[in-house]
Scaffold this motif. Sequence first.
Motif, PDB file in Angstrom:
ATOM      1  N   UNK A 160       0.710  -1.208  -0.077  1.00 21.47           N
ATOM      2  CA  UNK A 160       0.056  -0.044   0.096  1.00 21.47           C
ATOM      3  C   UNK A 160       0.758   1.398   0.137  1.00 21.47           C
ATOM      4  N   UNK A 161       2.058   1.203   0.736  1.00 20.90           N
ATOM      5  CA  UNK A 161       2.806   2.366   0.696  1.00 20.90           C
ATOM      6  C   UNK A 161       3.400   2.634  -0.284  1.00 20.90           C
ATOM      7  N   UNK A 162       3.980   1.719  -1.303  1.00 23.37           N
ATOM      8  CA  UNK A 162       4.312   1.745  -2.623  1.00 23.37           C
ATOM      9  C   UNK A 162       3.474   2.225  -3.419  1.00 23.37           C
ATOM     10  N   UNK A 163       2.416   1.834  -3.337  1.00 22.44           N
ATOM     11  CA  UNK A 163       1.395   2.300  -4.380  1.00 22.44           C
ATOM     12  C   UNK A 163       0.939   3.572  -4.036  1.00 22.44           C
ATOM     13  N   UNK A 164       0.882   3.872  -2.873  1.00 23.72           N
ATOM     14  CA  UNK A 164       0.768   5.597  -2.472  1.00 23.72           C
ATOM     15  C   UNK A 164       1.707   6.312  -3.228  1.00 23.72           C
ATOM     16  N   UNK A 165       3.162   6.078  -3.141  1.00 19.09           N
ATOM     17  CA  UNK A 165       4.207   6.949  -3.729  1.00 19.09           C
ATOM     18  C   UNK A 165       3.902   6.643  -5.129  1.00 19.09           C
ATOM     19  N   UNK A 166       3.584   5.640  -5.601  1.00 20.43           N
ATOM     20  CA  UNK A 166       3.525   5.608  -7.053  1.00 20.43           C
ATOM     21  C   UNK A 166       2.327   6.370  -7.601  1.00 20.43           C
ATOM     22  N   UNK A 167       1.320   6.560  -6.995  1.00 18.53           N
ATOM     23  CA  UNK A 167       0.096   7.232  -7.457  1.00 18.53           C
ATOM     24  C   UNK A 167       0.484   8.890  -7.191  1.00 18.53           C
ATOM     25  N   UNK A 168       1.150   9.158  -6.074  1.00 22.50           N
ATOM     26  CA  UNK A 168       1.595  10.617  -6.179  1.00 22.50           C
ATOM     27  C   UNK A 168       2.405  10.790  -7.329  1.00 22.50           C
ATOM     28  N   UNK A 169       3.481  10.047  -7.531  1.00 27.13           N
ATOM     29  CA  UNK A 169       4.129  10.358  -8.786  1.00 27.13           C
ATOM     30  C   UNK A 169       3.422  10.492  -9.942  1.00 27.13           C
ATOM     31  N   UNK A 170       2.393   9.658 -10.156  1.00 30.80           N
ATOM     32  CA  UNK A 170       1.463   9.674 -11.361  1.00 30.80           C
ATOM     33  C   UNK A 170       0.561  11.105 -11.431  1.00 30.80           C
ATOM     34  N   UNK A 171       0.194  11.297 -10.177  1.00 32.68           N
ATOM     35  CA  UNK A 171      -0.662  12.503  -9.954  1.00 32.68           C
ATOM     36  C   UNK A 171       0.199  13.739 -10.557  1.00 32.68           C
ATOM     37  N   UNK A 172       1.398  13.741 -10.098  1.00 32.44           N
ATOM     38  CA  UNK A 172       2.265  15.154 -10.581  1.00 32.44           C
ATOM     39  C   UNK A 172       2.410  14.758 -12.218  1.00 32.44           C
ATOM     40  N   UNK A 173       2.574  13.656 -12.800  1.00 30.59           N
ATOM     41  CA  UNK A 173       3.012  13.496 -14.156  1.00 30.59           C
ATOM     42  C   UNK A 173       1.512  14.060 -14.885  1.00 30.59           C
ATOM     43  N   UNK A 174       0.448  13.422 -14.334  1.00 30.27           N
ATOM     44  CA  UNK A 174      -0.658  13.917 -15.072  1.00 30.27           C
ATOM     45  C   UNK A 174      -0.981  15.315 -14.925  1.00 30.27           C
ATOM     46  N   UNK A 175      -0.684  16.020 -13.717  1.00 26.54           N
ATOM     47  CA  UNK A 175      -0.937  17.338 -13.658  1.00 26.54           C
ATOM     48  C   UNK A 175      -0.340  18.047 -14.631  1.00 26.54           C
ATOM     49  N   UNK A 176       1.256  17.527 -14.670  1.00 28.28           N
ATOM     50  CA  UNK A 176       2.079  18.387 -15.623  1.00 28.28           C
ATOM     51  C   UNK A 176       1.498  18.291 -16.836  1.00 28.28           C
ATOM     52  N   UNK A 177       1.130  17.138 -17.369  1.00 26.54           N
ATOM     53  CA  UNK A 177       0.798  16.914 -18.699  1.00 26.54           C
ATOM     54  C   UNK A 177      -0.530  17.643 -19.063  1.00 26.54           C
TER      55      UNK A 177
END
Lengths: 139, 1157
Positions: free
Chosen positions: A114-131
Amino acid sequence: MEAAVFILSLVDCCALIFLSVYFIITLSDLECDYINARACCSKLNKWVIPEMVGQCLSTMLMLISMHWFIFLLNLPVAAWDIYRYVKVPMGNMGVLDPTEIHNRGQLKSHMKEAMIKLGYHLLCFFIYLYSMILALIND
Amino acid sequence: MSTAGFNSQNGTGTGQTYANGPSQNPVALQQLPGVSYGMTHQPSYNPMPAKAPPPTGPGLYPSAPYQPVPPVSSYQPGPQITSYPSSPGQPLLPRPPLSGPPSHTPPQSASPSPGPRMPPAQATPPPPAVSSSSYYPSPQQPMAPAWQYNTAPPPMGPPTSISTPPRGPVANHVNPAASLAEPLPPSSAPYSTAPPPRVSQSVTQPPGPGMPPTSMLGYTQPGTAPPPMNPMVPNTYQPGRPAYGPPPTGPSPIGPPPIMKPTPPPTGPPVANTTPPPPKGDAQCGGAVNSTVPPTESDGQEGDIECPGAVAGNGPQASNSYNHVDNKMAGLAQPGPPGRHLGHYPSLPPGYQNASAPHGTSSMHPAMQAAMQPYTQAPQPYQQPPGGPGPAQLSPSLAAMSLQSSTPEALRVVNLLQERNLLPPTPVPAPTPCLPQDLQKINCNPEVFRCTLTSIPQTQSLLNKAKMPLGLLLHPFKDLSQLPVVTSSTIVRCRSCRTYINPFVSFLDQRRWKCNLCYRVNDVPEEFMYNPVSRSYGEPHKRPEVQNATIEFIAPSEYMLRPPQPAVYLFVLDVSHNAVETGYLNVFCQSLLDNINALPGDSRTKVGFITFDSTIHFYNLQEGLSQPQMLIVSDIEDIFLPTPDSLLVNLNECKELVQDLLKSLPTLFGKTMETQSALGSALQAAFKLLSPTGGRMSVFQTQLPNLGVGALQSREDPNQRASAKDIQHLSPATDFYKKLALDCSGQQVAVDLFLLSAQYCDLASLGCISRYSAGSVYYYPSYHHQHSPAQVERFQKDLKRYLTRKIGFEAVMRIRCTKGLSIHTFHGNFFVRSTDLLSLPNVNPDAGFAVQMSIEDNLDDMQVVSFQAALLYTSSKGERRIRVHTLCLPVVSSLSDIFSGADVQAMTGLLACMAVDRSVTASLSDARDAMTNAAIDSLTSYRQSVLTIQQPGLLAPACLRLFPLYILALLKQKAFRTGTSTRLDDRVFAMCQLKYQPLFYAMLMIHPALYRVDDLTDEGALNINERTIPQPRVLQLSVEKLSREGAFLMDTGTVMYLWIGRNCHPNFLTQVLGVPNYAAVPENLYLLPELDTAESQRTRAFVCWLRDQRPFYPSLHVIRDESQLKANFMQNMIEDRTASALSYYEFLLHLQQQISK
C-alpha cells in the motif's frame, strides 16, 4: 481532447491515492488492534476490485491516447493488481484473508504494498498534472 | 493446614488453603465477593423464566416457534409428507417395526483401496530435486518466500484490544457497550445487573433452581493421583539465583556475585508496549471503539483491565479477600519453620539472599537432579546446596552454561556416514536449556512448552547464519498431574505489558519487581506480600506464582465480559443411507449413553441433537414431554430453528428424554434410502442453535456433502494418486466452511469433525470448519461396523476420551515474549485475532500449538529471554481460569552455542508445520525441497561456521545427528510422500495432525518406534503401580532390523502393528498369541488374547503402557507376511529405499553432495 484525458486520469489518480491512504489506515488499525482481522479484511476486500478497475482505466486511457511512456508506467501496476486478484485461492475470502493476515508477515507486506502504491500514485498524480497543464497550454 | 470446610468445598479435599493475611478467617472465605461468582450469582444469571420472549432480531429466528414457515412450507408437520416415522408432535418411540435387517452391502463403498501397489521398479530413484527455494530468504527472492523464519514480523502494536468480527443479526442479544462500560463493582453486581437484552436471550437456559454452589467447587484435575509431594516447599529462597536487575542497593553479606554483570535497567526508549495504558484499555472501559465486542470477548480482560472501575472495585475487597492455593499435592506440604524465612529475607534482595544460605545438602543435589526430570516440581527444596553456591550457580547464565553443562556431548562431531546406530535406545529426551540450576529447576516442563533452540541467538543475523528455525511448541492445556491453583483477588501482572508475575521476574526489593518481558518496574501489591504457602508476611518471592512456571489462577470477575457460559454440547449426526450403512450411530449412541454422566459440566450443562440427510431433523427434548419429538425442516436453503428454546436442554433435567432419544436413534433411520447430505445447512442450523451461548458442536459425517450450501464436488482422481507430479487440491474448494468457522469462533462455538468415510470427503474443505474454530478432526477411513472391527474399537475408545476429557470454553490464549522477539507465524487450530492473541472457542487437552518467532531487536544486553503463554478459559464448572506457562531460555552470541542448544525434535515438529503451510500455499514439491534444504542449510552452516577442522564425511553435531533422519522421515510421511498411492483425504488428515498434535504424538507419526517384542525380559523394566513394564530397545526403522525369527511391534501413534516373522519362535506364538503355529495366526487379529503366561503378561503390559501414554487409543493390528496391512507396515521403514524414495544412506550422500558444493 488531450486535456480531457489527463483531467480524467487526474481524477482517477486522486481516487486511487485516497484508496491507498484508506488501505494504509485500515491496515495500521489492524496492526494496532483497533479493529479485528475480519472487519479489516472485509472492508478492504470490497475495494480491491474498484482499485483494479481504476488502475486499468488509467492504463487504457494512456494506451488509447497513445502516451506510451505513461502507459508503460501504468502497465506493471495494473498487471500486478490483476495477477493478485486472479491468484486468490478458492478457499480464501479475498485478496486479504483474515485467517492468514497475521501469518508469515502478510500484514507487513500488504502494508508495504500500500505504501509503494501511494508513492507511485503520487508520482502519477504530478505527471498527469504536468501533462494536463501542458495540454491545456498547447490547446 | 486448612479448614476442613473449605477443603471440601474445593472438591479435592486435599487442597491447601491459605488465607491472605496472617489471620485466617475461615468464614471470610465463604464470602469472597469478587473472587468468584458462586451461588449468590447463579440465580441471577438466569433470572428470567424460560418463557421470556425470544429475541426480536432481524428475522433469523422465528419470533414464535413454528411460525415463520416460509412459503415453500419448509416445515412440514404432517406425517404424510415426511418419510420418517415420527412427525412433530408425535412421540418418537413408537417406532415402526423393522422389516428385516438392513442390508450390509454398502452401495457405494467400493472405493479404490490403497492397497499395495508396486510402482515400476526403478534402478536408482532420483535424488530429491533441490530447487532454489529455501526457508531462508535469499537475494534472488526478494518477495519473502512463504515461510522463512527470518522476515521480521510487523511491529507489535501496543497490547491490544480485540474485537470480533461483526456479528450477524442474531448476535445482537448482548449490549456490549453496556456490559463493557460497567464499572465492575466489588461484588457480583455485573451479573445480577446484566443488561436486559442478554437476559431475554437466555430463554433457552433452564431457570436457575437447583444449582449447587459452584463457586468454589473444586474442579478435579484429571489424572490426579500424584505422589505426595509439594511443589512449593517453603524453603529458603533459591540461592544462586542471579538477579537480572541492577545490583541491589541493600546491604548484602557477600556482595554481588563475582561474574555477574549488572543488567542495564530498562534499555532504550520504551517500545510500544511500555507506553502506559494502551488504547485497548480505554476501549475496554468505554466500550466505544469495539462496540462489536461480543460478550465473550474475554480477551479484553485477558489483555488489559485498566478500567478505573475495576481497579477501584478491588479496593474494598482487599480486607475480605484471601489468597488460596489449591495444591493438589497438598497433603504433605509442611510449611517450613517460619523462623527461617523471616530470619533472613528482609535484609536481602532476592537475588543475593541465597548466598548466605547455610550449606547442607549440596552433595545430594546432582544426584537428585539426575534422578528426576529436570522440570518436574519435585519435592526438592529450592534452597541452595548448603555447600555454598559455586561460581557456576551465582554467575549469570552464560558463564554458568559453559561451566556446567559444557556441552561437549551436544557438540560432539558425528560423521553421519560412518555412525549407523544413531538412535538412542530410549525415546529422545528434550535438551535442557543451559540455565543456572535454580532457574532450570523451576523452568517450564518441556512437554508443555518447548523451543526449537534452547539457546536463543542474540540477533536475527546470527539466527539467519545458523539456518535453523526458531519457534515454540506448546501444549498448554495438557492434563497435568499436579498443578498449583491460586485464588486471589488481585492477579499480579506487569502494568505495561500485562505479563503475569512468574518465577523469572526479579525483585528489586521487597516492594518492587521488574518484569522480565518488558523490564518495567512494578509495585508489589499489598496482598502479594503475604505468602500463603508459609503463611508468612513479606516474602513475595516465595509465593507460588513466583515458584512455579506453570500455574493456574481462578480469575476474578474482571476477567469476564459475560457470565461464564455453561457447558453446551450439540451433536450433529449424519443419518443418510451411507451413514446408516457404516453403523456408527449404534456406537455413538451407546458411547454417549455410557458416558452421559461423565460429560464435563455442572448443573447448567446443556445438550442437543440434530440429525440430517437431505433435510434437517431437530429434536425437541423439553422437560415435560413424555417422548422426544422430532421436528423436520426441509427448507435447507433458508434454515431456521423450529423451537429455539427447547432444542438445547438442560442435561440434568431432561436426562431421561435424552436417553430415550439415544436408545431410539440408531433404529429410527434403519431403513432410510436418502443418500444426500446437506451438511452445510445442518452446520448453519447448529450454529444458530449454539450462538447465544457458545459451546461445542460435534459433527459426524460419512460422505461428501452434496446438497444445499457448502456442497462439494469430488476433486480426487484416484488414478493420479501415485503418478501425479504434484498433488493438487490440498487447499479448500470453497470459503463457505471457513466463513462459517469464523462466525462460530466469534460466538464461541467450536466444531469438532468426525469423518467416517470410505470415499473421498474433501477433508481439505471440510477441515476448515474445525481448523478456524479451534475444533479437532478425527478421521476413520473406511469405517464399517462389521468390516473393520479395529476401527470400531478405536472409534469407541476415542469417543470415550472425547466425551469425558476436560474442556475449556470461550478461551483465548496470548503468547508474550521478551521485548525484541516477536511472533511471526502461528500453527494449529484457532483464529488469530491479533498479533499475539489466539481465539479458541474450545480448548482441549489434546491440542498442540506452534509459533515461529523472529528476533526484531538485538538481545545484546540480556542473558535470558522469557516466553509466556496465558490461556484464559471457562472450565466446565463455570469457573473462569487462567493457566500461565512461562519458559526461560538463555541468550547466546556464538554459533556453536546455538547449535549445542538445538532441539532436533522440536525443529522437526516446527518444520513439519511450516511444510504443511508451504504445501497448501505453494506446492507439495516446494515443501519437500524446503525440508531437504533445511537439513542442508543447517549442516552447511555448522560445517562452515562452527567446525574448525574440516574432515571428510557428513558432519553434524551430536544434538543434530537425528536431523537428517527426521527430515527423511517427514519426506516419507503420508502427508508429504510422493510416488506412493496416498488418498487425498489421508494426506490432508496427516497434515492436519502434524499441525495440531502436540509434539510428542506428532513425533511418533513422523518417526514411529520399532521394538522387538518376542524376547521381552524384565531387565531394565519399569515398575508402575506394581506392574512390571519391560522396556525393549527402540530399533532403527529398517528391514535389516527385522528377523524372521522375531516379532516386532511398530508404534505409529494412532496405529500399532505387531509383525510376526515367518519363523517366529513357537513359544511366542503359543504363549502370547495363543495359536499353535505361524499359519494359524488369524488374518484380522487386533486383540492380544489375555493368556495367563509371563510372556503374554509382559507383552500386554508393554502395549498397554504405550497406549496409556497418549490420550487416544491406538488400534493394534497383528500382521503376517501376507497380510494386506503389511504394505503400511513396510512404508514406515524409513531407512530403506523404496521405489520412489531414497534410503537413509542415499539421502545422506545426497546431503553431503549438496553441502560440499
